[in-house]
Design a protein around this motif. Structure first.
Motif, mmCIF file in Angstrom:
data_model
loop_
_atom_site.group_PDB
_atom_site.id
_atom_site.type_symbol
_atom_site.label_atom_id
_atom_site.label_comp_id
_atom_site.label_asym_id
_atom_site.label_seq_id
_atom_site.Cartn_x
_atom_site.Cartn_y
_atom_site.Cartn_z
ATOM 1 N N PRO A 32 51.681 14.798 7.784
ATOM 2 C CA PRO A 32 51.696 15.485 9.088
ATOM 3 C C PRO A 32 52.386 16.838 9.065
ATOM 4 C CG PRO A 32 52.185 13.161 9.378
ATOM 5 C CD PRO A 32 52.195 13.410 7.905
ATOM 6 N N SER B 192 51.560 20.954 10.416
ATOM 7 C CA SER B 192 52.531 21.742 11.156
ATOM 8 C C SER B 192 52.770 23.091 10.484
ATOM 9 C CB SER B 192 53.853 20.974 11.266
ATOM 10 O OG SER B 192 54.797 21.705 12.012
ATOM 11 N N PHE C 9 50.498 16.530 25.874
ATOM 12 C CA PHE C 9 50.514 15.728 24.651
ATOM 13 C C PHE C 9 51.701 14.785 24.572
ATOM 14 C CE2 PHE C 9 47.687 19.175 23.117
ATOM 15 C CZ PHE C 9 46.635 18.384 22.697
ATOM 16 N N LEU D 62 50.897 24.770 20.505
ATOM 17 C CA LEU D 62 50.469 23.561 19.787
ATOM 18 C C LEU D 62 51.347 23.285 18.585
ATOM 19 C CD1 LEU D 62 48.365 21.292 19.509
ATOM 20 C CD2 LEU D 62 46.980 22.863 18.138
ATOM 21 N N SER D 63 51.671 24.322 17.809
ATOM 22 C CA SER D 63 52.502 24.131 16.616
ATOM 23 C C SER D 63 53.883 23.605 16.997
ATOM 24 C CB SER D 63 52.628 25.445 15.840
ATOM 25 O OG SER D 63 53.175 26.471 16.645
ATOM 26 N N TYR E 261 53.435 19.929 18.500
ATOM 27 C CA TYR E 261 53.051 18.994 17.441
ATOM 28 C C TYR E 261 54.248 18.695 16.531
ATOM 29 C CZ TYR E 261 50.902 17.245 13.153
ATOM 30 O OH TYR E 261 50.599 16.496 12.044
ATOM 31 N N THR E 262 55.003 19.740 16.180
ATOM 32 C CA THR E 262 56.174 19.542 15.323
ATOM 33 C C THR E 262 57.196 18.655 16.010
ATOM 34 O OG1 THR E 262 55.841 21.710 14.293
ATOM 35 C CG2 THR E 262 58.002 20.697 14.040
ATOM 36 N N ALA F 91 56.602 16.392 18.194
ATOM 37 C CA ALA F 91 56.050 15.035 18.257
ATOM 38 C C ALA F 91 56.277 14.279 16.952
ATOM 39 C CB ALA F 91 54.560 15.096 18.578
#
Length: 299
Positions: free
Chosen positions: A70, A74, A115, A176-177, A180-181, A183
């Motif tokens: 993952p 990222s 998200f 998003l980056s 997402y990181t 998360a």
């Protein structure tokens, strides 16, 4: 927490003045991709040292590929965003980029809410919109050179349709980056030092590849000075602080840190470059203060 957040505000706020101190004849003399590689490498080294000091027992731990993979995505998102910053400014002037890039506050908040399923009330959305307004106000002319009639407070904004598309993509990927990181940092039970090792390993790998893919014949360290080393170390330290914030707090805290850095940026610019504060600066400060009160102070 207070020490980390104050230090992060100082680093964010000092970045632009430090870049100005690096300029030779009004131009940046070094490769920006070289600096990004060194920042990622420094973060990787710092993460390894922290693990050796605090979590040495992790050296013998077996980690599955699904813990590591993952972080590759990222790092890819961050690398894509760094390259997009360079290319999209071909379709707009720097002042327009400074103004429109503040929209990443909104995109990050939207993606964070969607998200991570963190529902924000109307009051908190208003606070985030005030942060965006503060950034736009400061970018539009918070500082003015009294000897330059073409200073930011009198600037003319220009952007092409392609530029608008690219800034939209940039704001989306930026949010998003970050989300997402956050998360994956929170989803895994692994210690942060080990997670940072994964993230920055891929960061170094991707940025080294990107640098040599697009590099010219110039030397890797050409144009470097002591100020560049200060930038590398400070940005690496700030990256580690932000990973702590995203692991144990949220991206919203990160947005407030970035916005508050306006104060440090203005103070250094006035002190070092004899710039003057304008009404836009005080509007930005008032907006940030109200945003902090609405988001954290109202119960």
């Amino acid at each position: 927490w207070a020490l980390m957040l104050v230090l992060s505000v100082a680093v964010y706020g000092s970045h632009a003045p430090l870049l100005t101190l690096c300029k030779v004849d009004g131009k940046i003399p070094f490769s920006s991709s070289s600096v990004v590689v060194l920042i990622e490498l420094t973060k990787l080294v710092f993460s390894l040292l922290i693990m050796l000091i605090r979590d040495r027992k992790l050296l013998g731990v077996t980690v599955s590929w699904y813990h590591v993979f993952p972080f590759a995505l990222s790092a890819l998102l961050y690398a894509a965003n760094n390259n997009l910053v360079v290319h999209m400014q071909l379709f707009m002037d720097p002042s327009t980029y400074q103004v429109l890039s503040n929209l990443k506050i909104v995109s990050t908040a939207l993606l964070y809410s969607f998200f991570l399923r963190q529902r924000l009330c109307l009051r908190k959305w208003l606070a985030l919109l005030l942060l965006t307004a503060a950034g736009v106000s400061y970018s539009c002319g918070g500082l003015q050179d009294p000897h330059d009639p073409g200073s930011p407070s009198k600037m003319q904004l220009h952007v092409t349709p392609v530029g608008l598309l690219l800034i939209s993509v940039y704001c989306f990927i930026s949010g998003l980056s970050a989300v997402y990181t956050e998360a994956i940092l929170k989803a895994q039970a692994l210690p942060l030092s080990l997670q940072n090792l994964f993230l920055y390993f891929f960061g170094v790998l991707l940025n080294v590849t990107g640098h040599f893919w697009s590099s010219t014949e110039a030397s890797f360290l050409e144009g470097f000075s002591s100020w560049v080393l200060v930038i590398v170390v400070s940005q690496a330290l700030n990256g580690l602080i932000m990973s702590v914030v995203m692991k144990h707090s949220s991206n919203i805290t990160r947005l407030f840190v970035i916005s508050c850095s306006i104060l440090v940026n203005a103070l250094l610019s006035v002190t070092l470059f004899d710039l003057q504060l304008t009404l836009f600066f005080f509007i930005a400060v008032a907006s940030i203060a109200l945003a902090v009160h609405l988001y954290y102070g109202v119960t």
